[in-house]
Design a protein around this motif. Structure first.
Motif, PDB file in Angstrom:
ATOM      1  N   UNK A 362       0.806  -1.226   0.000  1.00 10.14           N
ATOM      2  CA  UNK A 362       0.000   0.000   0.000  1.00 10.14           C
ATOM      3  C   UNK A 362       0.835   1.270   0.000  1.00 10.14           C
ATOM      4  N   UNK A 363       0.341   2.280  -0.726  1.00 10.55           N
ATOM      5  CA  UNK A 363       1.081   3.519  -0.940  1.00 10.55           C
ATOM      6  C   UNK A 363       0.645   4.606   0.037  1.00 10.55           C
ATOM      7  N   UNK A 364       1.499   5.624   0.202  1.00  2.00           N
ATOM      8  CA  UNK A 364       1.141   6.772   1.036  1.00  2.00           C
ATOM      9  C   UNK A 364       0.245   7.718   0.234  1.00  2.00           C
ATOM     10  N   UNK A 365      -0.437   8.620   0.950  1.00  2.00           N
ATOM     11  CA  UNK A 365      -1.313   9.574   0.268  1.00  2.00           C
ATOM     12  C   UNK A 365      -0.507  10.465  -0.680  1.00  2.00           C
ATOM     13  N   UNK A 366       0.733  10.803  -0.266  1.00  2.00           N
ATOM     14  CA  UNK A 366       1.569  11.667  -1.109  1.00  2.00           C
ATOM     15  C   UNK A 366       1.881  10.973  -2.435  1.00  2.00           C
ATOM     16  N   UNK A 367       2.141   9.649  -2.363  1.00  2.00           N
ATOM     17  CA  UNK A 367       2.424   8.898  -3.598  1.00  2.00           C
ATOM     18  C   UNK A 367       1.207   8.878  -4.515  1.00  2.00           C
ATOM     19  N   UNK A 368       0.036   8.646  -3.910  1.00  2.00           N
ATOM     20  CA  UNK A 368      -1.209   8.614  -4.682  1.00  2.00           C
ATOM     21  C   UNK A 368      -1.429   9.978  -5.353  1.00  2.00           C
ATOM     22  N   UNK A 369      -1.268  11.051  -4.596  1.00  5.61           N
ATOM     23  CA  UNK A 369      -1.494  12.401  -5.121  1.00  5.61           C
ATOM     24  C   UNK A 369      -0.567  12.723  -6.286  1.00  5.61           C
ATOM     25  N   UNK A 370       0.683  12.330  -6.120  1.00  2.00           N
ATOM     26  CA  UNK A 370       1.673  12.622  -7.156  1.00  2.00           C
ATOM     27  C   UNK A 370       1.328  11.904  -8.466  1.00  2.00           C
ATOM     28  N   UNK A 371       1.001  10.615  -8.327  1.00  2.00           N
ATOM     29  CA  UNK A 371       0.677   9.816  -9.521  1.00  2.00           C
ATOM     30  C   UNK A 371      -0.627  10.309 -10.149  1.00  2.00           C
ATOM     31  N   UNK A 372      -1.584  10.721  -9.298  1.00  3.89           N
ATOM     32  CA  UNK A 372      -2.865  11.242  -9.816  1.00  3.89           C
ATOM     33  C   UNK A 372      -2.617  12.505 -10.639  1.00  3.89           C
ATOM     34  N   UNK A 373      -1.816  13.410 -10.081  1.00  5.98           N
ATOM     35  CA  UNK A 373      -1.527  14.668 -10.791  1.00  5.98           C
ATOM     36  C   UNK A 373      -0.867  14.398 -12.141  1.00  5.98           C
ATOM     37  N   UNK A 374       0.125  13.493 -12.124  1.00  9.69           N
ATOM     38  CA  UNK A 374       0.827  13.151 -13.370  1.00  9.69           C
ATOM     39  C   UNK A 374      -0.138  12.683 -14.447  1.00  9.69           C
ATOM     40  N   UNK A 375      -1.043  11.769 -14.060  1.00 12.99           N
ATOM     41  CA  UNK A 375      -1.969  11.185 -15.053  1.00 12.99           C
ATOM     42  C   UNK A 375      -2.982  12.207 -15.531  1.00 12.99           C
ATOM     43  N   UNK A 376      -3.488  13.039 -14.610  1.00 16.09           N
ATOM     44  CA  UNK A 376      -4.500  14.040 -14.994  1.00 16.09           C
ATOM     45  C   UNK A 376      -3.879  15.070 -15.943  1.00 16.09           C
ATOM     46  N   UNK A 377      -2.670  15.502 -15.625  1.00 15.02           N
ATOM     47  CA  UNK A 377      -2.031  16.549 -16.435  1.00 15.02           C
ATOM     48  C   UNK A 377      -1.685  15.986 -17.826  1.00 15.02           C
ATOM     49  N   UNK A 378      -1.225  14.731 -17.845  1.00 16.87           N
ATOM     50  CA  UNK A 378      -0.928  14.109 -19.143  1.00 16.87           C
ATOM     51  C   UNK A 378      -2.209  14.021 -19.986  1.00 16.87           C
ATOM     52  N   UNK A 379      -3.318  13.624 -19.337  1.00 21.63           N
ATOM     53  CA  UNK A 379      -4.612  13.549 -20.043  1.00 21.63           C
ATOM     54  C   UNK A 379      -5.016  14.921 -20.564  1.00 21.63           C
ATOM     55  N   UNK A 380      -4.883  15.940 -19.722  1.00 16.72           N
ATOM     56  CA  UNK A 380      -5.254  17.305 -20.122  1.00 16.72           C
ATOM     57  C   UNK A 380      -4.442  17.733 -21.345  1.00 16.72           C
ATOM     58  N   UNK A 381      -3.128  17.506 -21.282  1.00 15.76           N
ATOM     59  CA  UNK A 381      -2.272  17.943 -22.387  1.00 15.76           C
ATOM     60  C   UNK A 381      -2.624  17.227 -23.695  1.00 15.76           C
ATOM     61  N   UNK A 382      -2.876  15.906 -23.638  1.00 22.24           N
ATOM     62  CA  UNK A 382      -3.228  15.192 -24.885  1.00 22.24           C
ATOM     63  C   UNK A 382      -4.502  15.778 -25.483  1.00 22.24           C
ATOM     64  N   UNK A 383      -5.507  16.023 -24.617  1.00 21.58           N
ATOM     65  CA  UNK A 383      -6.784  16.518 -25.132  1.00 21.58           C
ATOM     66  C   UNK A 383      -6.631  17.948 -25.652  1.00 21.58           C
ATOM     67  N   UNK A 384      -5.946  18.794 -24.888  1.00 24.89           N
ATOM     68  CA  UNK A 384      -5.824  20.209 -25.271  1.00 24.89           C
ATOM     69  C   UNK A 384      -5.034  20.345 -26.576  1.00 24.89           C
ATOM     70  N   UNK A 385      -3.960  19.536 -26.689  1.00 24.42           N
ATOM     71  CA  UNK A 385      -3.139  19.612 -27.912  1.00 24.42           C
ATOM     72  C   UNK A 385      -3.919  19.158 -29.139  1.00 24.42           C
TER      73      UNK A 385
END
Ligand code: NAD
Length: 416
Positions: A362-385
């Motif tokens: 099991x991961x810490x909340x900080x790890x979850x948050x970091x990975x969540x941000x990475x995936x959301x931002x990558x998704x945003x960039x693909x769609x926006x581009x």
């Protein structure tokens, strides 16, 4: 409500799916396959009520397509649940998983019921009965349920327990959104809202609006809306209005979000405690920087889209804006972050929960948050581009990004 406008969520989804597949170069066969779920199970669930009588509830489970991997998506408990909505929601789940690049297709379930009028034990019997009824087609490598409107971690715990009893081994990976002690993930409860907050950051950066002091309006004060209000408040934004099913609260100086969170009930209602309220319709047309529909479908329609005075709309709810309204607000220069991108945070952290269950680590909340941000931002960039490059609106761009991996998987498996 909107004259001639077609508010059927499935038809409007199919229009955009077809458009997206054609733009990606696919033909009629792929459109025919992906415009509907590959499987829809309807079940009748007998439940012994507290008064000793048996009531029969109707439930559904839709699986859109499993070419990418097992299907995944929430279970909704609501009086208005119906086949069309469940089908559309399963397709939206595929798109979210595609945008976030998760190894899943989309699924969704629902039961026609009103949990507000049921006791704790009746809800337990209904949740267990639903799992017994759908157990043949679900499982950690087949289709993984999760919470949605009016279902929560306790309901997930009963469902996980029932499934584990049927299979005769502990199966935490059968369902996500569980309590922490039963294999839930840190950060799951507020994941959707956190993802929406990340999307607001990205959208505001594109529009050069600082988050500090920005005016935010949120429709809905349930799981998604209330956590989002808190995140935006903590980030220095001014949440000037929130609402629930009964009405809306508005204060140009900013609302006391912590107080409202303390006073809201488990169904996300709080405005009934106040005399001075405005209507949900008035809330939608308030002047603000960011408007977040976080309640139900078909709220921004052809009849009110020209009255929206937000610079950015971020859809935390599923399907809050009709196709015609999407066109109107896009033409008016409002940046719209569509549901299948904006609310993907829930399924992303559900995916993390499933990964942690499979690993038993099991991961810490900080790890979850970091990975969540990475995936959301990558998704945003693909769609926006893609939106900027192909000159298509943000919804079509999101559908194109969301469906392309699935279509490719279908082709590589040799189905088409
Ligand atoms: P919830 O049941 O916790 O809260 C819903 C809120 O909307 C409540 O405040 C309710 O009073 C309000 N509401 C209901 N009907 C309304 C109406 N007619 N007008 C105005 N407000 C109304 O639900 P939630 O989990 O916060 O989900 C809200 C939306 O976000 C749904 O569309 C859901 O599918 C979507 N969503 C939720 C998640 C999640 O993880 N919770 C993930 C993705 C998408």
């Amino acid at each position: 409500m909107t004259g001639m406008e077609d508010n059927n969520v499935l038809t409007s989804t199919q229009i955009v799916i077809e458009d997206a597949l054609r733009k990606l170069g696919y033909g009629d066969d792929m459109v025919e396959l992906l415009k509907e779920p590959m499987r829809l199970l309807t079940v009748r669930i007998p439940v012994r009520m507290d008064d000793g009588k048996t009531r029969v509830f109707i439930g559904f489970r839709a699986q859109h397509n499993d070419a990418v991997g097992p299907t995944k998506g929430g279970v909704r408990f609501h009086p208005d649940v119906n086949e069309i909505e469940v089908k559309a929601l399963s397709i939206w789940m595929s798109l979210k998983c595609g945008i976030a690049n998760l190894p899943y297709g989309g699924g969704k379930g629902g039961i026609i019921c009103d949990p507000r009028k049921m006791s704790f034990r009746e809800l337990e019997r209904l949740s267990r009965g639903y799992v017994r009824a759908i157990s043949q087609i679900v499982g950690p490598t087949k289709d993984i349920p999760a919470p949605d409107v009016m279902t929560n971690a306790q309901i997930m715990a009963w469902m996980m327990d029932e499934y584990s009893r049927i299979r005769e081994f502990d199966s935490p990976g059968f369902i996500t959104g569980k309590p922490l002690v039963l294999g839930g993930s840190m950060g799951r409860e507020s994941a959707t809202a956190k993802g929406v907050a990340i999307m607001i950051d990205e959208a505001m950066a594109k529009k050069n609006i600082p988050v500090n002091g920005a005016r935010v309006v949120i429709q809905g004060f349930g799981n998604a809306g209330s956590f989002l209000a808190k995140f935006m408040h903590d980030a220095g934004a001014r949440v000037i209005a929130i609402s629930d099913v009964n009405g809306a609260l508005y204060n140009e100086q900013g609302l006391d979000i912590e107080d409202l969170m303390d006073r809201r009930d488990s169904f996300g209602t709080v405005t009934n405690l106040f005399k001075d309220t405005i209507s949900n319709d008035e809330l939608l047309s308030l002047e603000c920087d960011v408007l977040v529909p976080a309640a139900i479908e078909n709220q921004i329609t052809a009849s009110n889209a020209d009255r929206i005075r937000a610079k950015i709309i971020v859809e935390a709810a599923n399907g809050p804006t009709t196709l015609e309204a999407t066109r109107i607000v896009t033409d008016r220069g409002i940046l719209l972050i569509p549901d299948v991108l904006a609310s993907a945070g829930g399924v992303i952290v559900s995916y993390f929960e499933w990964v942690q269950n499979n690993q038993g680590y099991y991961w810490s909340e900080a790890e979850v948050d970091l990975k969540l941000r990475e995936m959301m931002v990558r998704g945003f960039n693909s769609v926006y581009e893609l939106h900027a490059m192909k000159k298509v609106d943000m919804r079509l761009a999101a559908y194109m990004v969301g469906v392309r991996k699935m279509a490719e998987a279908v082709r590589l498996r040799g189905w088409i």
